[in-house]
Scaffold this motif. Structure first.
Motif, PDB file in Angstrom:
ATOM      1  N   LYS A   5      -8.381  48.763  48.741  1.00 44.15           N
ATOM      2  CA  LYS A   5      -9.354  49.036  47.668  1.00 44.15           C
ATOM      3  C   LYS A   5     -10.793  48.860  48.144  1.00 44.15           C
ATOM      4  CE  LYS A   5      -6.153  47.625  44.017  1.00 44.15           C
ATOM      5  NZ  LYS A   5      -5.889  46.689  42.902  1.00 44.15           N
ATOM      6  N   VAL A   6     -11.158  49.639  49.149  1.00 46.38           N
ATOM      7  CA  VAL A   6     -12.524  49.603  49.659  1.00 46.38           C
ATOM      8  C   VAL A   6     -13.349  50.654  48.918  1.00 46.38           C
ATOM      9  CG1 VAL A   6     -13.991  49.924  51.676  1.00 46.38           C
ATOM     10  CG2 VAL A   6     -11.752  48.851  51.915  1.00 46.38           C
ATOM     11  N   LYS A   7     -14.487  50.242  48.366  1.00 47.28           N
ATOM     12  CA  LYS A   7     -15.315  51.160  47.588  1.00 47.28           C
ATOM     13  C   LYS A   7     -15.765  52.343  48.436  1.00 47.28           C
ATOM     14  CE  LYS A   7     -17.282  48.020  44.146  1.00 47.28           C
ATOM     15  NZ  LYS A   7     -18.545  47.452  43.600  1.00 47.28           N
ATOM     16  N   GLU A   8     -15.823  53.503  47.810  1.00 43.46           N
ATOM     17  CA  GLU A   8     -16.385  54.725  48.372  1.00 43.46           C
ATOM     18  C   GLU A   8     -15.587  55.289  49.546  1.00 43.46           C
ATOM     19  OE1 GLU A   8     -20.416  53.923  49.350  1.00 43.46           O
ATOM     20  OE2 GLU A   8     -21.020  53.489  47.288  1.00 43.46           O
ATOM     21  N   LEU A   9     -14.457  54.707  49.861  1.00 44.17           N
ATOM     22  CA  LEU A   9     -13.615  55.231  50.927  1.00 44.17           C
ATOM     23  C   LEU A   9     -12.210  55.421  50.386  1.00 44.17           C
ATOM     24  CD1 LEU A   9     -14.778  53.103  53.993  1.00 44.17           C
ATOM     25  CD2 LEU A   9     -15.232  55.523  53.596  1.00 44.17           C
ATOM     26  N   SER A  10     -11.680  56.609  50.555  1.00 45.53           N
ATOM     27  CA  SER A  10     -10.352  56.902  50.029  1.00 45.53           C
ATOM     28  C   SER A  10      -9.279  56.219  50.864  1.00 45.53           C
ATOM     29  CB  SER A  10     -10.112  58.411  50.026  1.00 45.53           C
ATOM     30  OG  SER A  10     -10.115  58.915  51.350  1.00 45.53           O
ATOM     31  N   PHE A  11      -8.129  56.096  50.266  1.00 50.20           N
ATOM     32  CA  PHE A  11      -7.003  55.454  50.943  1.00 50.20           C
ATOM     33  C   PHE A  11      -6.655  56.157  52.255  1.00 50.20           C
ATOM     34  CE2 PHE A  11      -2.718  57.285  51.123  1.00 50.20           C
ATOM     35  CZ  PHE A  11      -2.039  56.295  51.822  1.00 50.20           C
ATOM     36  N   ASP A  12      -6.590  57.504  52.226  1.00 46.71           N
ATOM     37  CA  ASP A  12      -6.172  58.210  53.443  1.00 46.71           C
ATOM     38  C   ASP A  12      -7.254  58.191  54.522  1.00 46.71           C
ATOM     39  OD1 ASP A  12      -7.775  59.875  52.005  1.00 46.71           O
ATOM     40  OD2 ASP A  12      -6.392  61.552  51.926  1.00 46.71           O
ATOM     41  N   THR A  13      -8.522  58.052  54.121  1.00 43.62           N
ATOM     42  CA  THR A  13      -9.583  57.878  55.115  1.00 43.62           C
ATOM     43  C   THR A  13      -9.395  56.563  55.872  1.00 43.62           C
ATOM     44  OG1 THR A  13     -11.178  59.185  53.857  1.00 43.62           O
ATOM     45  CG2 THR A  13     -12.077  57.623  55.450  1.00 43.62           C
ATOM     46  N   LEU A  14      -9.101  55.504  55.137  1.00 47.12           N
ATOM     47  CA  LEU A  14      -8.864  54.204  55.768  1.00 47.12           C
ATOM     48  C   LEU A  14      -7.641  54.248  56.679  1.00 47.12           C
ATOM     49  CD1 LEU A  14      -9.421  51.893  52.668  1.00 47.12           C
ATOM     50  CD2 LEU A  14     -11.054  52.425  54.471  1.00 47.12           C
ATOM     51  N   TYR A  15      -6.607  54.914  56.222  1.00 47.56           N
ATOM     52  CA  TYR A  15      -5.352  55.011  56.981  1.00 47.56           C
ATOM     53  C   TYR A  15      -5.595  55.750  58.299  1.00 47.56           C
ATOM     54  CZ  TYR A  15      -0.223  54.512  56.563  1.00 47.56           C
ATOM     55  OH  TYR A  15       1.090  54.120  56.693  1.00 47.56           O
ATOM     56  N   LEU A  16      -6.304  56.892  58.224  1.00 47.28           N
ATOM     57  CA  LEU A  16      -6.581  57.666  59.433  1.00 47.28           C
ATOM     58  C   LEU A  16      -7.485  56.895  60.382  1.00 47.28           C
ATOM     59  CD1 LEU A  16      -6.347  60.240  61.080  1.00 47.28           C
ATOM     60  CD2 LEU A  16      -8.252  61.210  59.764  1.00 47.28           C
ATOM     61  N   ARG A  17      -8.492  56.210  59.837  1.00 42.39           N
ATOM     62  CA  ARG A  17      -9.379  55.423  60.689  1.00 42.39           C
ATOM     63  C   ARG A  17      -8.608  54.347  61.442  1.00 42.39           C
ATOM     64  NH1 ARG A  17     -15.042  54.046  57.556  1.00 42.39           N
ATOM     65  NH2 ARG A  17     -15.852  56.177  57.458  1.00 42.39           N
ATOM     66  N   PHE A  18      -7.633  53.747  60.789  1.00 46.45           N
ATOM     67  CA  PHE A  18      -6.841  52.726  61.465  1.00 46.45           C
ATOM     68  C   PHE A  18      -6.196  53.309  62.718  1.00 46.45           C
ATOM     69  CE2 PHE A  18      -2.664  50.943  62.342  1.00 46.45           C
ATOM     70  CZ  PHE A  18      -2.995  49.620  62.599  1.00 46.45           C
ATOM     71  N   PHE A  19      -5.563  54.457  62.585  1.00 45.45           N
ATOM     72  CA  PHE A  19      -4.878  55.052  63.734  1.00 45.45           C
ATOM     73  C   PHE A  19      -5.868  55.491  64.807  1.00 45.45           C
ATOM     74  CE2 PHE A  19      -1.248  55.150  60.920  1.00 45.45           C
ATOM     75  CZ  PHE A  19      -0.181  54.980  61.787  1.00 45.45           C
ATOM     76  N   MET A  20      -6.996  56.072  64.399  1.00 43.98           N
ATOM     77  CA  MET A  20      -7.996  56.506  65.372  1.00 43.98           C
ATOM     78  C   MET A  20      -8.521  55.305  66.165  1.00 43.98           C
ATOM     79  SD  MET A  20      -8.828  59.938  64.977  1.00 43.98           S
ATOM     80  CE  MET A  20     -10.577  60.322  64.919  1.00 43.98           C
TER      81      MET A  20
END
Length: 737
Positions: free
Chosen positions: A268-283
């Motif tokens: 639940k990070v403001k202004e960042l979607s769930f899938d953006t966070l997920y993709l950033r983790f892998f990158m």
């Protein structure tokens, strides 16, 4: 056209009269400035396909979905594939114009003077495509040194400047420039090869929705109201396809859509979607894994490595399958490490007795996917290495994790991290990680990593103290957590060490920490009257040097090591800070500081600053320049911006106050201090009786009179009354004769 047919872009026009991008679709996006990575990778793929020989398999650009309106003229309405089709249309036009094939292009791609490929999203987009195909390209230049093609088009008589406001047109112009940069040097007849039906180089799978009895409305609903799949969904599809032969592929895929999805949903990070966070983790995990490989060292980094690392660490661009495949990213051994990391964090959050460990892991994960800062990435890497070093999680895993993260965090917090230092730091952490579960025992005889040598001895001392008395651990952690210190507390440890016996007193350390936390409270270090700075100046010169005659009063910023190394952390390590703490008792700290200020009697420039706090406020960067006896207060970071000289400023202030009070016993009518910048000297302008003007400079420990503003001018004699007046007005410094 059959239900599912393999076809080229040019081949579509043998089956329909027009291809249209309907109103429901978004604007053309591959030409946006933010899509540079996507654009370059796609063009690179197309270029490779066009230059391969006839024996090579054609490039298949996946599915295109749409429906054909069977009327006269017949139209293909595209519902998925518009980005690829638009780029291909622009590539056909450019190659035809460059290779003198414009007539052949018009025969195939225009009908009744109109473009057979068009956007219906806006009228301006439709008009642009029609004008582009109708205009003769004979006046355009295609040599390697030619002007950018987008500028040539904009300068054409047929181009309306208002079209540049259309996002689709703007993206088309950007894409055409990118095509020019990549294909200008090509000498083959690429246009004919692009259109060839005998040697198909680039093809699609076409799926006609209406042949399956599906309506456009249903497809739009299925495809999130016409929106393209997210970058993470594309990445996930690519990743799952890549691991097909792995024995753990099914379990990995299930967790990817199951428990790990839950983990990222809960961030639940403001202004960042769930899938953006997920993709950033892998990158960013790919970034850490790449940096940690044995063949990577600070001295062998090539330009390509640096660019690749930057792409992964920033994680701002789109997912690029081509480059990931070329770099062999996410091999099975890497995915196994990622699985262990995600499982550890997921399980830690659900374990009832590991709240502290779970909280720390969660905080590091949130920082990891929201910040590209090297320190943030290194701290998460320390957690990753701890997880991977576990042969089997034990009951004391939470304690070991806490100690490892504190220890490595203290080391990392004292580094100025850049790309090369980051790789060196990761190599050192990797060498230390096998000992994470016996950290305190191992540290007694552990070799000192060169990159951590400045902080290493302090950490070793802390471990020795904890082993002598476990109560030290909580006390040390409490001090280390202060934002200004962040792990480096040697100043407090030195104060707690008996000079006579060389022993450290836990009781004294706790008392010193209490006082320090009260003194370095945010409300005090940001006080508008600068009470802490002024109180310290009453005791001595506490200022921290920052290079070339410049010193800082200290700012409250402490996010980076650079800020802390020029801030209150350095002051805590000075003897003067210990002297200040001896004055701190049970009374409110502000009152103690004010008492020291009220009793100031140190003389010289320090007393002047203590009495005039506005000079600290003037120094927005909290910097002054000390040159011999002259004290320059800087409005910015150097004397290239406005500054003033302290002694002249105070004298002007006191003269002005006496003039306002009407009790100045000498014939001075006005006094004004002049600010300056660059190589000029600040001066004090005095208006005397009979309208005489004199100019004063503070130099070599005294005020000197000059006849004119220019400091190179002739000296002027000072009025007879001035030495006595100086002695009265400036008792903090010696009067001049």
């Amino acid at each position: 056209m059959s239900q599912q047919e393999i076809i080229t872009f040019a081949g579509i026009f043998s089956l329909v009269d027009f291809i249209e991008i309907p109103v429901i679709q978004r604007d053309y996006a591959q030409g946006r400035q933010s899509a540079q990575e996507i654009r370059q990778q796609f063009l690179h793929t197309l270029e490779q396909a066009l230059h391969q020989d006839a024996r090579s398999e054609p490039l298949v650009l996946d599915f295109i979905y749409g429906s054909i309106v069977e009327e006269n003229p017949a139209r293909l309405s595209v519902l998925d594939g518009q980005q690829r089709l638009t780029t291909l249309f622009l590539l056909h036009w450019f190659l035809a114009a460059k290779e003198g094939e414009h007539q052949a292009f018009c025969q195939r791609f225009t009908l009744n003077g109109k473009s057979r490929f068009s956007y219906k999203t806006r009228t301006s987009a439709t008009e642009f495509f029609d004008a582009l195909v109708s205009a003769s390209p004979e006046h355009y230049q295609f040599a390697p040194d030619a002007a950018p093609i987008d500028k040539q088009l904009i300068d054409s008589h047929w181009f309306y400047l208002s079209w540049r406001q259309d996002p689709t047109v703007a993206s088309c112009l950007t894409m055409l420039r990118a095509i020019q940069q990549r294909f200008t040097a090509a000498t083959d007849n690429l246009f004919q090869r692009l259109c060839s039906e005998d040697d198909k180089r680039i093809v699609f799978h076409y799926l006609n929705l209406r042949s399956f009895g599906l309506s456009d409305d249903l497809y739009i609903k299925m495809n999130a109201r016409g929106k393209a799949l997210t970058e993470f969904e594309n990445f996930k599809a690519w990743l799952c396809g890549r691991i097909g032969g792995w024995s753990e592929a099914e379990t990995f895929s299930q967790k990817l859509d199951g428990r790990w999805t839950d983990l990222f949903w809960q961030l639940k990070v403001k202004e960042l979607s769930f899938d953006t966070l997920y993709l950033r983790f892998f990158m960013r995990m790919a970034f850490l894994l790449e940096c940690g490989r044995g063949d990577k060292s600070a001295s062998t980094l090539e330009e390509g490595d640096t660019a690749w690392f930057s792409l992964l660490r920033d994680a701002q661009g789109a997912f690029s399958p081509l480059e990931f495949e070329q770099r062999h990213a996410f091999a099975v051994e890497d995915l196994e490490k990622i699985r262990r990391v995600l499982d550890y964090i997921y399980v830690a959050q659900t374990a009832p007795d590991a709240e502290g460990a779970a909280s720390a892991a969660r905080a590091l994960l949130i920082d990891f996917v929201t910040s590209s800062d090297y320190l943030v990435q290194a701290r998460f890497c320390a957690l990753v290495l701890f997880i991977l070093a576990q042969a089997k999680p034990g009951d004391d895993a939470a304690l070991h994790q806490q100690r490892w993260l504190r220890f490595t965090g203290n080391l990392l917090n004292t580094l100025e991290l850049n790309a090369k230092n980051f790789i060196r730091a990761l190599a050192a952490l990797k060498a230390m990680a096998p000992h994470a579960h016996e950290l305190y025992v191992w540290l007694e005889h552990a070799p000192v990593p060169a990159i951590f040598k400045d902080q290493w001895q302090e950490e070793r001392l802390k471990v020795e103290l904890i082993q002598q008395d476990p109560a030290w651990e909580a006390a040390l952690i409490r001090a280390e957590r202060h934002p200004c210190l962040q792990g480096r507390i040697r100043g407090l440890l030195n104060l707690a060490c008996s000079s006579k016996h060389g022993r450290y007193s836990l009781k004294e350390f706790i008392a010193l920490t209490d006082k320090t936390l009260r003194v370095l409270d945010k409300a005090i270090i940001e006080h508008e009257e600068h009470l802490l700075e002024r109180a310290l100046l009453t005791l001595g010169d506490y200022l921290v040097p920052v290079g070339y005659n410049r010193f800082t009063f200290c700012r409250s910023a402490n996010h980076s090591w650079r800020e802390r190394s020029r801030g209150w952390m350095r002051v805590v390590e000075k003897p003067i800070f210990g002297e200040l703490l001896t004055h701190i008792g049970k009374k409110e700290v502000l009152k103690t500081l004010q008492n020291l200020i009220d009793q100031v009697d140190c003389g010289g420039w320090r007393e002047l600053i203590v009495k005039y706090p506005q000079v600290i406020s003037y120094a927005k960067e909290r910097l002054l320049d000390k040159e011999d006896e002259k004290i320059y207060l800087l409005s910015k970071s150097t004397r290239r911006a406005y500054f003033f000289e302290l002694h002249g400023y105070v004298l002007a202030e006191r003269l002005q106050q006496r003039l306002e009070n009407g009790d100045l016993p000498v014939p001075i009518k006005a006094a004004e201090h002049r600010w300056t910048y660059g190589d000029d000297e600040p001066w004090l302008e005095l208006t005397l009786d009979k309208e005489q003007v004199r100019y004063l400079y503070y130099s070599e420990g005294k005020f000197q009179f000059w006849k004119y503003e220019d400091s190179e001018s002739k000296k002027a004699p000072q009025p007879r009354y001035f030495p006595a007046l100086l002695e009265e007005l400036m008792p903090e410094i010696y009067a001049v004769d």
